[in-house]
Design an enzyme around this catalytic site. Structure first.
Site, PDB file in Angstrom:
ATOM      1  N   GLU A 179     130.419 -30.256 -33.469  1.00  0.00           N
ATOM      2  CA  GLU A 179     129.760 -28.999 -33.096  1.00  0.00           C
ATOM      3  C   GLU A 179     128.393 -29.302 -32.482  1.00  0.00           C
ATOM      4  O   GLU A 179     127.698 -30.221 -32.934  1.00  0.00           O
ATOM      5  CB  GLU A 179     129.603 -28.162 -34.376  1.00  0.00           C
ATOM      6  CG  GLU A 179     128.937 -26.815 -34.185  1.00  0.00           C
ATOM      7  CD  GLU A 179     128.737 -26.122 -35.535  1.00  0.00           C
ATOM      8  OE1 GLU A 179     129.588 -26.253 -36.433  1.00  0.00           O
ATOM      9  OE2 GLU A 179     127.698 -25.450 -35.700  1.00  0.00           O
ATOM     10  N   LYS A 194     133.665 -22.602 -42.000  1.00  0.00           N
ATOM     11  CA  LYS A 194     132.551 -23.523 -42.265  1.00  0.00           C
ATOM     12  C   LYS A 194     131.598 -22.790 -43.195  1.00  0.00           C
ATOM     13  O   LYS A 194     130.783 -21.979 -42.760  1.00  0.00           O
ATOM     14  CB  LYS A 194     131.870 -23.896 -40.945  1.00  0.00           C
ATOM     15  CG  LYS A 194     130.829 -24.998 -41.123  1.00  0.00           C
ATOM     16  CD  LYS A 194     130.230 -25.440 -39.802  1.00  0.00           C
ATOM     17  CE  LYS A 194     128.953 -24.708 -39.520  1.00  0.00           C
ATOM     18  NZ  LYS A 194     127.925 -25.508 -38.835  1.00  0.00           N
ATOM     19  N   ASP A 243     128.074 -23.697 -30.876  1.00  0.00           N
ATOM     20  CA  ASP A 243     127.346 -22.799 -31.789  1.00  0.00           C
ATOM     21  C   ASP A 243     126.127 -22.244 -31.033  1.00  0.00           C
ATOM     22  O   ASP A 243     126.195 -21.159 -30.434  1.00  0.00           O
ATOM     23  CB  ASP A 243     126.952 -23.581 -33.047  1.00  0.00           C
ATOM     24  CG  ASP A 243     126.002 -22.818 -33.969  1.00  0.00           C
ATOM     25  OD1 ASP A 243     125.816 -21.614 -33.772  1.00  0.00           O
ATOM     26  OD2 ASP A 243     125.435 -23.429 -34.901  1.00  0.00           O
ATOM     27  N   ASP A 301     128.388 -31.373 -37.423  1.00  0.00           N
ATOM     28  CA  ASP A 301     127.575 -30.443 -36.628  1.00  0.00           C
ATOM     29  C   ASP A 301     126.269 -31.171 -36.332  1.00  0.00           C
ATOM     30  O   ASP A 301     125.436 -31.350 -37.236  1.00  0.00           O
ATOM     31  CB  ASP A 301     127.307 -29.128 -37.372  1.00  0.00           C
ATOM     32  CG  ASP A 301     126.391 -28.204 -36.556  1.00  0.00           C
ATOM     33  OD1 ASP A 301     126.102 -28.544 -35.378  1.00  0.00           O
ATOM     34  OD2 ASP A 301     125.972 -27.155 -37.080  1.00  0.00           O
ATOM     35  N   GLU A 308     122.546 -26.255 -47.583  1.00  0.00           N
ATOM     36  CA  GLU A 308     123.945 -25.834 -47.611  1.00  0.00           C
ATOM     37  C   GLU A 308     124.737 -26.504 -48.728  1.00  0.00           C
ATOM     38  O   GLU A 308     125.971 -26.529 -48.710  1.00  0.00           O
ATOM     39  CB  GLU A 308     124.597 -26.084 -46.244  1.00  0.00           C
ATOM     40  CG  GLU A 308     123.951 -25.219 -45.162  1.00  0.00           C
ATOM     41  CD  GLU A 308     124.673 -25.263 -43.833  1.00  0.00           C
ATOM     42  OE1 GLU A 308     125.554 -26.125 -43.642  1.00  0.00           O
ATOM     43  OE2 GLU A 308     124.343 -24.418 -42.980  1.00  0.00           O
ATOM     44  N   LYS A 344     129.482 -16.728 -35.807  1.00  0.00           N
ATOM     45  CA  LYS A 344     128.509 -16.324 -36.828  1.00  0.00           C
ATOM     46  C   LYS A 344     128.167 -14.855 -36.578  1.00  0.00           C
ATOM     47  O   LYS A 344     127.601 -14.526 -35.525  1.00  0.00           O
ATOM     48  CB  LYS A 344     127.232 -17.147 -36.701  1.00  0.00           C
ATOM     49  CG  LYS A 344     127.362 -18.625 -37.104  1.00  0.00           C
ATOM     50  CD  LYS A 344     126.117 -19.372 -36.669  1.00  0.00           C
ATOM     51  CE  LYS A 344     125.958 -20.712 -37.362  1.00  0.00           C
ATOM     52  NZ  LYS A 344     124.871 -21.513 -36.731  1.00  0.00           N
ATOM     53  N   GLU A 353     124.894 -31.820 -40.072  1.00  0.00           N
ATOM     54  CA  GLU A 353     125.963 -31.571 -41.045  1.00  0.00           C
ATOM     55  C   GLU A 353     127.069 -32.614 -40.937  1.00  0.00           C
ATOM     56  O   GLU A 353     127.582 -32.852 -39.839  1.00  0.00           O
ATOM     57  CB  GLU A 353     126.555 -30.172 -40.834  1.00  0.00           C
ATOM     58  CG  GLU A 353     125.510 -29.086 -40.980  1.00  0.00           C
ATOM     59  CD  GLU A 353     125.985 -27.706 -40.541  1.00  0.00           C
ATOM     60  OE1 GLU A 353     127.201 -27.454 -40.573  1.00  0.00           O
ATOM     61  OE2 GLU A 353     125.137 -26.899 -40.167  1.00  0.00           O
ATOM     62  N   HIS A 409     118.097 -28.601 -42.268  1.00  0.00           N
ATOM     63  CA  HIS A 409     118.561 -28.146 -43.586  1.00  0.00           C
ATOM     64  C   HIS A 409     118.128 -29.091 -44.697  1.00  0.00           C
ATOM     65  O   HIS A 409     118.356 -28.842 -45.877  1.00  0.00           O
ATOM     66  CB  HIS A 409     120.082 -28.005 -43.605  1.00  0.00           C
ATOM     67  CG  HIS A 409     120.572 -26.996 -42.620  1.00  0.00           C
ATOM     68  ND1 HIS A 409     121.891 -26.902 -42.238  1.00  0.00           N
ATOM     69  CD2 HIS A 409     119.905 -26.038 -41.919  1.00  0.00           C
ATOM     70  CE1 HIS A 409     122.024 -25.923 -41.354  1.00  0.00           C
ATOM     71  NE2 HIS A 409     120.832 -25.392 -41.145  1.00  0.00           N
ATOM     72  N   HIS A 450     129.235 -19.547 -41.969  1.00  0.00           N
ATOM     73  CA  HIS A 450     128.078 -19.032 -42.709  1.00  0.00           C
ATOM     74  C   HIS A 450     126.794 -19.358 -41.941  1.00  0.00           C
ATOM     75  O   HIS A 450     126.835 -19.940 -40.873  1.00  0.00           O
ATOM     76  CB  HIS A 450     128.025 -19.714 -44.090  1.00  0.00           C
ATOM     77  CG  HIS A 450     127.760 -21.194 -43.995  1.00  0.00           C
ATOM     78  ND1 HIS A 450     127.286 -21.949 -45.034  1.00  0.00           N
ATOM     79  CD2 HIS A 450     127.900 -22.078 -42.956  1.00  0.00           C
ATOM     80  CE1 HIS A 450     127.143 -23.194 -44.660  1.00  0.00           C
ATOM     81  NE2 HIS A 450     127.514 -23.310 -43.406  1.00  0.00           N
ATOM     82  N   SER A 490     118.367 -23.411 -38.051  1.00  0.00           N
ATOM     83  CA  SER A 490     118.471 -24.054 -36.740  1.00  0.00           C
ATOM     84  C   SER A 490     119.092 -23.027 -35.782  1.00  0.00           C
ATOM     85  O   SER A 490     120.195 -23.204 -35.273  1.00  0.00           O
ATOM     86  CB  SER A 490     119.335 -25.309 -36.823  1.00  0.00           C
ATOM     87  OG  SER A 490     120.634 -25.005 -37.277  1.00  0.00           O
TER      88      SER A 490
HETATM   89  C1  PEP Z   1     124.705 -24.227 -38.048  1.00  0.00           C
HETATM   90  O1  PEP Z   1     123.904 -24.741 -37.271  1.00  0.00           O
HETATM   91  O2  PEP Z   1     125.905 -24.220 -37.790  1.00  0.00           O
HETATM   92  C2  PEP Z   1     124.226 -23.597 -39.289  1.00  0.00           C
HETATM   93  C3  PEP Z   1     125.077 -23.055 -40.151  1.00  0.00           C
HETATM   94  O3  PEP Z   1     122.885 -23.635 -39.492  1.00  0.00           O
HETATM   95  P1  PEP Z   1     121.885 -22.405 -39.294  1.00  0.00           P
HETATM   96  O4  PEP Z   1     122.445 -21.265 -40.062  1.00  0.00           O
HETATM   97  O5  PEP Z   1     120.605 -22.939 -39.855  1.00  0.00           O
HETATM   98  O6  PEP Z   1     121.841 -22.139 -37.829  1.00  0.00           O
HETATM   99 MG    MG Z   2     125.719 -25.336 -35.899  1.00  0.00          MG
END
Ligand code: PEP
Ligand code: MG
Length: 422
Positions: A283, A386, A310, A242, A207, A335, A164, A155, A363, A40
């Site tokens: 999130e 996370k 994010d 999330d 995940e 990230k 999430e 996911h 992650h 995503s």
């Molecule tokens: C997220 O959206 O926070 C996540 C970990 O998913 P992705 O790595 O698929 O963006």
């Molecule tokens: Mg996210």
């Protein structure tokens, strides 16, 4: 520190997709890293270079690998870089684009993280200590983990769905106690799901969280709270979400299941969930470019809970500056592959800190056994991680690294709650 040579190879991530493994060789030895990958993904992220040819359905990363083995190798091999920043700046200059579309953020990050490991070895210190030095962080800290126990959205192969549902073991005096509580609750939840729906309901998403046939988010949250009670932790564990709402935003409307919401209605919906289930962190409650929606949400809930950006921020200080000015959120999801170098990731965390925001080191849904981000979160001392469910080795590698670090830290710096409450 002199870089003797660098190189890369294509390896596989936790979804069986290709990713970049890179290595930096110095006088001290060989230091490598593997790059994660999202599903995503935010549209403002730095570019992940994919081959788009017949191999691996177009997902090959041989171009990125070749960029390491050729362009990057020519630019850094046999050269002396005095700091992480000097190396990362050289990579950024060599790429020469705003979104790293020339070399690929995946090529650059593989070398950037490998260099961090090499530099730590050169100095004879742990990677988290080096990160702490670079970030000017006096107290490395173990994080409170956000553990993703129910997977949804992209996911879990679903649409119009919250992505999430996470346990946050907040009220514990050590990381290992918090992780134990999270893992025990995860297993209680598994038993409850099996009893209610049968074994199919305990199959795992990307995940490591379960994917039960529960379409209603309130039912999922209810069950999570019951699992916390039954595991004997009750209110010691809070809940974080999330929503990854960019995935269910279209033509100005948000669709969750069969329901459609305006941004204002969605804020009210979240406020109801916060009230009913004691949620402490949301999130991507709004979509990546819905600045108005974010501002509304932040003014409604930002004093009460953590609102994490994010896809909105993509670990990019320029987007963060806009969000700070607009008062759009109060927390950074960090990230490393969204921005493509270690230095820029640390810069994002430092800007968050200066702005009185919290930071959650994260992650990607596509991961590897590389546990670099465990050292990163400790070194930044930002207090929240996370890393997915307490299951599947690509997630557990990070938790196990944190468990290894725990006894190395001074007792008083081990654990600290850093949830922003305004
Ligand atoms: C997220 O959206 O926070 C996540 C970990 O998913 P992705 O790595 O698929 O963006
Ligand atoms: Mg996210």
């Amino acid at each position: 520190m002199l870089i003797k040579r660098v190189h890369a190879r294509q390896v596989l991530d936790s979804r069986g997709n290709p990713t970049v493994w890179a290595e930096v060789l110095t006088q001290k030895g060989a230091f490598s890293a593997m790059v994660p990958s999202g599903a995503s993904t935010g549209k403002h992220e730095a570019l992940e270079l994919r081959d788009k040819d017949s191999a691996f359905g177009g997902n090959g990363v041989q171009k990125a690998v070749s960029n390491v083995n050729n362009q990057i190798s020519k630019a850094v091999s046999g050269k002396d870089f005095s700091s992480q920043k000097e190396l990362d700046d050289a990579l950024i200059k060599l790429d020469g684009t705003k979104n790293k579309s020339n070399l690929g953020a995946n090529a650059m990050l593989g070398i950037s993280m490998s260099y961090t490991r090499a530099l730590a070895a050169e100095k004879g210190i742990a990677v988290y200590d080096l990160v702490a030095q670079i970030a000017g962080q006096k107290r490395p800290l173990l994080p409170i983990p956000q553990l993703n126990v129910l997977n949804g959205g992209k996911h879990a192969g679903k649409e119009n769905d919250i992505q999430e549902h996470m346990l946050m073991p907040m009220n514990f005096s050590s990381f290992s106690d918090a992780l134990q509580a999270g893992a025990e609750t995860y297993h209680v939840l598994k038993k409850m799901l099996k009893k209610k729906f049968g074994s199919q309901a305990t199959l795992l998403g990307d995940e490591g969280g379960f994917v039960p046939p529960m379409e209603n988010v309130e039912d999922r949250l209810e069950l999570m709270l019951l699992a916390c009670e039954e595991a004997g932790y009750g209110k010691k564990i809070s809940i974080a979400l999330d929503c990854a709402s960019s995935e269910f935003f279209e033509n100005g409307k948000y669709s969750i299941g069969a329901k459609s919401f305006s941004a204002g209605e969605l804020s009210d919906f979240y406020a109801g969930l916060v009230e009913k289930f004691g949620i402490v962190s949301i999130e991507d409650g709004m979509a990546e470019d819905d600045w108005q929606g974010w501002k509304e949400l932040n003014s409604k809930l930002g004093k009460k809970i953590q609102l994490v950006g994010d896809d909105l921020l993509v670990t990019n200080v320029e987007r963060m500056k806009t969000a700070i000015e607009e008062k759009a959120c109060n927390s950074l999801l960090l990230k490393v592959n969204q921005i493509g170098t270690v230095s820029e990731s640390i810069d994002a965390a430092l800007l968050a800190k200066r702005s009185n925001w919290s930071t959650v080191v994260s992650h990607r849904s596509g991961e590897t056994e590389d546990a670099f981000i465990a050292d990163l979160v400790v070194g930044l001392g930002c207090g929240q991680s996370k890393f997915g469910a307490p299951a599947r080795s690509e997630r557990v590698a990070k938790y196990n690294r944190l468990l290894q670090i725990e006894p190395q830290l001074a007792r008083e710096s081990v654990f600290s709650a850093r949830i922003l409450r305004g």
